[in-house]
Motif scaffolding. Structure first.
Motif, PDB file in Angstrom:
ATOM      1  N   ASP A  55      13.411   2.660 -13.256  1.00  0.00           N
ATOM      2  CA  ASP A  55      13.508   1.306 -12.700  1.00  0.00           C
ATOM      3  C   ASP A  55      13.489   1.332 -11.179  1.00  0.00           C
ATOM      4  O   ASP A  55      12.780   0.549 -10.545  1.00  0.00           O
ATOM      5  CB  ASP A  55      14.777   0.602 -13.190  1.00  0.00           C
ATOM      6  N   ASN A  56      14.261   2.227 -10.576  1.00  0.00           N
ATOM      7  CA  ASN A  56      14.292   2.329  -9.116  1.00  0.00           C
ATOM      8  C   ASN A  56      12.945   2.796  -8.567  1.00  0.00           C
ATOM      9  O   ASN A  56      12.492   2.320  -7.525  1.00  0.00           O
ATOM     10  CB  ASN A  56      15.403   3.274  -8.650  1.00  0.00           C
ATOM     11  N   GLY A  57      12.300   3.716  -9.255  1.00  0.00           N
ATOM     12  CA  GLY A  57      10.991   4.190  -8.825  1.00  0.00           C
ATOM     13  C   GLY A  57       9.943   3.093  -8.866  1.00  0.00           C
ATOM     14  O   GLY A  57       9.108   2.992  -7.969  1.00  0.00           O
ATOM     15  N   LEU A  58       9.997   2.253  -9.894  1.00  0.00           N
ATOM     16  CA  LEU A  58       9.047   1.142  -9.987  1.00  0.00           C
ATOM     17  C   LEU A  58       9.336   0.087  -8.926  1.00  0.00           C
ATOM     18  O   LEU A  58       8.424  -0.495  -8.347  1.00  0.00           O
ATOM     19  CB  LEU A  58       9.091   0.515 -11.384  1.00  0.00           C
ATOM     20  N   TRP A  63       3.296   0.807  -6.064  1.00  0.00           N
ATOM     21  CA  TRP A  63       2.411   0.589  -7.196  1.00  0.00           C
ATOM     22  C   TRP A  63       1.766  -0.788  -7.079  1.00  0.00           C
ATOM     23  O   TRP A  63       2.354  -1.720  -6.557  1.00  0.00           O
ATOM     24  CB  TRP A  63       3.187   0.677  -8.512  1.00  0.00           C
ATOM     25  N   ASP A  64       0.562  -0.921  -7.607  1.00  0.00           N
ATOM     26  CA  ASP A  64      -0.053  -2.237  -7.718  1.00  0.00           C
ATOM     27  C   ASP A  64       0.600  -2.954  -8.887  1.00  0.00           C
ATOM     28  O   ASP A  64       0.761  -2.381  -9.964  1.00  0.00           O
ATOM     29  CB  ASP A  64      -1.566  -2.113  -7.970  1.00  0.00           C
ATOM     30  N   TYR A  75       1.795  -2.405 -14.164  1.00  0.00           N
ATOM     31  CA  TYR A  75       1.761  -1.490 -13.023  1.00  0.00           C
ATOM     32  C   TYR A  75       0.521  -0.612 -13.084  1.00  0.00           C
ATOM     33  O   TYR A  75       0.085  -0.206 -14.166  1.00  0.00           O
ATOM     34  CB  TYR A  75       3.006  -0.602 -13.025  1.00  0.00           C
ATOM     35  N   ASN A  76      -0.027  -0.315 -11.896  1.00  0.00           N
ATOM     36  CA  ASN A  76      -1.175   0.567 -11.748  1.00  0.00           C
ATOM     37  C   ASN A  76      -0.985   1.429 -10.516  1.00  0.00           C
ATOM     38  O   ASN A  76      -0.178   1.102  -9.637  1.00  0.00           O
ATOM     39  CB  ASN A  76      -2.468  -0.237 -11.568  1.00  0.00           C
ATOM     40  N   LEU A  77      -1.761   2.503 -10.431  1.00  0.00           N
ATOM     41  CA  LEU A  77      -1.777   3.301  -9.213  1.00  0.00           C
ATOM     42  C   LEU A  77      -2.415   2.476  -8.101  1.00  0.00           C
ATOM     43  O   LEU A  77      -3.305   1.663  -8.361  1.00  0.00           O
ATOM     44  CB  LEU A  77      -2.586   4.577  -9.433  1.00  0.00           C
ATOM     45  N   PRO A  78      -1.988   2.664  -6.867  1.00  0.00           N
ATOM     46  CA  PRO A  78      -2.599   1.917  -5.763  1.00  0.00           C
ATOM     47  C   PRO A  78      -4.100   2.171  -5.700  1.00  0.00           C
ATOM     48  O   PRO A  78      -4.556   3.310  -5.754  1.00  0.00           O
ATOM     49  CB  PRO A  78      -1.906   2.481  -4.517  1.00  0.00           C
TER      50      PRO A  78
END
Length: 89
Positions: A55-58, A63-64, A75-78
């Motif tokens: 949760d903290n990482g997101l 992240w896009d 969520y996606n990679l930038p």
């Protein structure tokens, strides 16, 4: 390294390098783009992270984020955003 009597210290088993939560999320999103938080937490816990770490990482990561169905966030990679419209074309 481990100590053996008569031999001294000898190399032991090789330890795997520790991965950060960000690296784990990055791997999850590479394999599963457009994932929601629940899916990412489930996959992250299977790799040894806690729900709070994911949760903290997101929350803090770069992240896009796009709106998903039923008020979810996907969520996606930038720079690696994949929309359903692009996948069909």
């Amino acid at each position: 390294m481990e100590f053996k009597k008569g031999q001294g210290f000898v190399p032991g088993e090789v330890l795997k390098p520790t991965r950060t939560t960000e690296e784990i999320i990055n791997e999850i999103l590479e394999a599963n783009p457009n994932s929601n938080q629940t899916e990412i937490v489930r996959l992250g816990q299977a790799q040894g992270c806690s729900k709070r770490q994911i949760d903290n990482g997101l929350k803090c990561g770069s992240w896009d984020r796009i709106a998903g169905p039923k008020n979810s966030t996907l969520y996606n990679l930038p720079g690696a955003r994949i929309d359903d419209d692009e996948a069909v074309s």
